[in-house]
Write a protein that holds these residues in place. Structure first.
Motif, short mmCIF file in Angstrom:
data_model
loop_
_atom_site.label_atom_id
_atom_site.label_comp_id
_atom_site.label_asym_id
_atom_site.label_seq_id
_atom_site.Cartn_x
_atom_site.Cartn_y
_atom_site.Cartn_z
N ASP A 176 -8.83 24.05 -10.49
CA ASP A 176 -10.15 23.44 -10.22
C ASP A 176 -10.49 22.50 -11.37
O ASP A 176 -11.56 22.60 -11.98
CB ASP A 176 -11.21 24.52 -10.05
CG ASP A 176 -12.50 23.97 -9.44
OD1 ASP A 176 -12.44 22.92 -8.76
OD2 ASP A 176 -13.56 24.59 -9.64
N HIS A 178 -11.87 19.65 -13.01
CA HIS A 178 -12.83 18.55 -12.95
C HIS A 178 -13.63 18.54 -14.25
O HIS A 178 -13.49 19.44 -15.09
CB HIS A 178 -13.74 18.66 -11.72
CG HIS A 178 -14.52 19.93 -11.63
ND1 HIS A 178 -15.67 20.15 -12.36
CD2 HIS A 178 -14.32 21.06 -10.90
CE1 HIS A 178 -16.15 21.35 -12.10
NE2 HIS A 178 -15.35 21.93 -11.22
N ASP A 208 -3.25 19.65 -10.92
CA ASP A 208 -4.42 19.50 -11.79
C ASP A 208 -4.72 18.02 -12.04
O ASP A 208 -5.88 17.60 -12.06
CB ASP A 208 -4.19 20.21 -13.14
CG ASP A 208 -4.47 21.70 -13.07
OD1 ASP A 208 -5.15 22.14 -12.13
OD2 ASP A 208 -4.02 22.42 -13.98
N LYS A 211 -6.43 16.74 -8.84
CA LYS A 211 -7.84 17.09 -8.72
C LYS A 211 -8.68 16.28 -9.71
O LYS A 211 -9.77 15.81 -9.37
CB LYS A 211 -8.02 18.60 -8.98
CG LYS A 211 -9.44 19.11 -8.91
CD LYS A 211 -10.05 19.01 -7.53
CE LYS A 211 -9.51 20.04 -6.59
NZ LYS A 211 -9.94 21.41 -6.83
N TRP A 214 -9.35 12.62 -8.36
CA TRP A 214 -10.37 12.33 -7.35
C TRP A 214 -11.73 12.90 -7.68
O TRP A 214 -12.75 12.38 -7.22
CB TRP A 214 -9.89 12.74 -5.96
CG TRP A 214 -10.08 14.15 -5.51
CD1 TRP A 214 -9.27 15.20 -5.75
CD2 TRP A 214 -11.13 14.64 -4.66
NE1 TRP A 214 -9.74 16.32 -5.13
CE2 TRP A 214 -10.88 16.00 -4.44
CE3 TRP A 214 -12.25 14.06 -4.07
CZ2 TRP A 214 -11.71 16.80 -3.67
CZ3 TRP A 214 -13.07 14.86 -3.30
CH2 TRP A 214 -12.81 16.21 -3.10
N ARG A 215 -11.78 13.91 -8.54
CA ARG A 215 -13.08 14.48 -8.89
C ARG A 215 -13.64 13.87 -10.17
O ARG A 215 -14.85 13.88 -10.38
CB ARG A 215 -12.96 15.99 -9.03
CG ARG A 215 -12.75 16.75 -7.73
CD ARG A 215 -14.02 16.87 -6.92
NE ARG A 215 -15.05 17.59 -7.65
CZ ARG A 215 -15.11 18.93 -7.71
NH1 ARG A 215 -14.20 19.67 -7.10
NH2 ARG A 215 -16.07 19.51 -8.39
N GLU A 251 -5.04 17.89 -2.13
CA GLU A 251 -6.31 18.41 -2.66
C GLU A 251 -7.48 17.97 -1.77
O GLU A 251 -8.42 18.75 -1.54
CB GLU A 251 -6.53 17.93 -4.10
CG GLU A 251 -5.58 18.54 -5.12
CD GLU A 251 -5.84 20.02 -5.35
OE1 GLU A 251 -6.92 20.51 -4.97
OE2 GLU A 251 -4.95 20.69 -5.90
N CYS A 252 -7.43 16.74 -1.27
CA CYS A 252 -8.48 16.29 -0.37
C CYS A 252 -8.48 17.11 0.92
O CYS A 252 -9.54 17.51 1.43
CB CYS A 252 -8.29 14.80 -0.04
SG CYS A 252 -8.61 13.68 -1.42
N SER A 255 -10.16 20.41 0.39
CA SER A 255 -11.62 20.34 0.42
C SER A 255 -12.15 20.23 1.84
O SER A 255 -13.16 20.85 2.20
CB SER A 255 -12.10 19.15 -0.41
OG SER A 255 -11.90 19.39 -1.79
N TYR A 270 -18.27 17.94 -0.81
CA TYR A 270 -17.14 17.06 -1.10
C TYR A 270 -16.38 16.56 0.13
O TYR A 270 -15.40 15.85 0.00
CB TYR A 270 -16.16 17.79 -2.03
CG TYR A 270 -16.79 18.22 -3.33
CD1 TYR A 270 -17.27 17.27 -4.22
CD2 TYR A 270 -16.92 19.56 -3.65
CE1 TYR A 270 -17.87 17.65 -5.41
CE2 TYR A 270 -17.53 19.95 -4.82
CZ TYR A 270 -17.99 19.00 -5.70
OH TYR A 270 -18.60 19.39 -6.87
#
Length: 283
Positions: A176, A178, A208, A211, A214-215, A251-252, A255, A270
């Motif tokens: 996770d 971000h 990692d 993530k 994009w975050r 990862e998208c 979500s 998200y």
């Protein structure tokens, strides 16, 4: 499993004076102080998440200081799936796409992914996880038919990529990554702090970076490429670039899958961003 009540937490940690509270999707974090020192009381709705974060923090708490810091476990209250943690000093990063910051983050991630002592973490089967994402997306009524088609095409492209490139299964992946889980000290030359390891697993550290792209980097292709180059500390190959793009798409999809499964009931924020990045990063 339900989160422990405040009375149960107060009983387990009578010396902690609570000063604030924050709820996330899967845990509750209380801010407080104990013996005049700032602490966090973190309670988990998932026993698996609790055990995962405990295993990671215990391992790092016994290692000498390195390229990054993690919270120290002060008290482990397994009966109520709650940890009492010290507060690592630092502030959240607000902007991550300047080159010096990217170099520093790459060093932190590379060091994190090299940790080998935690043997209890599960290894994630990417194909099984992707199939679960697809199932959640197909059988929901919270997504439009157009959104389902976009997600299905993305999943097929990810599978095609996985058939031609190799992914590792031995690295410690935060799960996770971000900016909210990275802290830096603005005035002192201290290592970054990394927090919230409840979703950690054994796999390929490229997820990692995906993530974080994009975050944190907001899909900035130049910053993403620079982060990848700093991470490997060399010119990256075409296959490594494809791995990162496939990991971003994965990862998208994760979500979107969570939104379809239960996030729509929780105000999960998200989904729309995930679809926007899918269109940008589709292979």
């Amino acid at each position: 499993m339900p989160l422990p009540s405040l009375s149960a937490i107060s009983t387990a940690f009578p010396a902690v004076k609570v000063t604030g509270k924050a709820n996330t999707f899967q845990n509750t974090v209380l801010q407080g102080c104990k013996d005049q020192a700032p602490v966090y009381v973190k309670s988990y709705a998932s026993l698996e998440n609790y055990r995962t974060e405990r295993a990671v923090l215990k391992a790092f708490n016994h290692l000498p200081p390195g390229q990054f810091r993690v919270p120290k476990i002060l008290v482990d209250a397994e009966a109520i799936t709650t940890l009492l943690l010290d507060k690592v000093p630092g502030e959240h990063i607000e902007i991550a796409n300047d080159e010096q910051r990217l170099v520093e983050l790459a060093v932190v991630l590379r060091s994190l992914h090299q940790e080998r002592s935690i043997r209890t973490l599960q290894r994630v089967d990417l194909h099984t996880r992707l199939a679960l994402f697809a199932k959640n997306i197909v059988f929901t009524d919270t997504l439009s038919s157009g959104e389902k088609c976009i997600a299905a095409k993305a999943a097929e492209e990810v599978k095609d990529c996985w058939n031609s490139v190799h992914y590792r299964s031995d690295q410690l992946v935060h799960g996770d990554m971000h900016l909210g889980n990275l802290l830096y000290h603005p005035y002192l030359p201290q290592p970054y702090a990394v927090i919230d390891f409840e979703r950690a697993y054994r796999g390929d550290g490229i997820f990692d970076l995906a993530k974080l792209t994009w975050r944190a980097l907001k899909g900035n292709a130049y910053a993403s490429g620079k982060l990848l180059e700093c991470y490997f500390a060399r010119q990256v190959t075409v296959d490594e670039q494809r791995k990162l793009i496939a990991a971003i798409v994965y990862e998208c999809l994760g979500s979107i899958s969570y939104f379809a499964y239960r996030g729509h009931q929780e105000g999960y924020p998200y989904k729309d961003a995930a679809f926007n990045y899918l269109e940008q990063w589709m292979l």
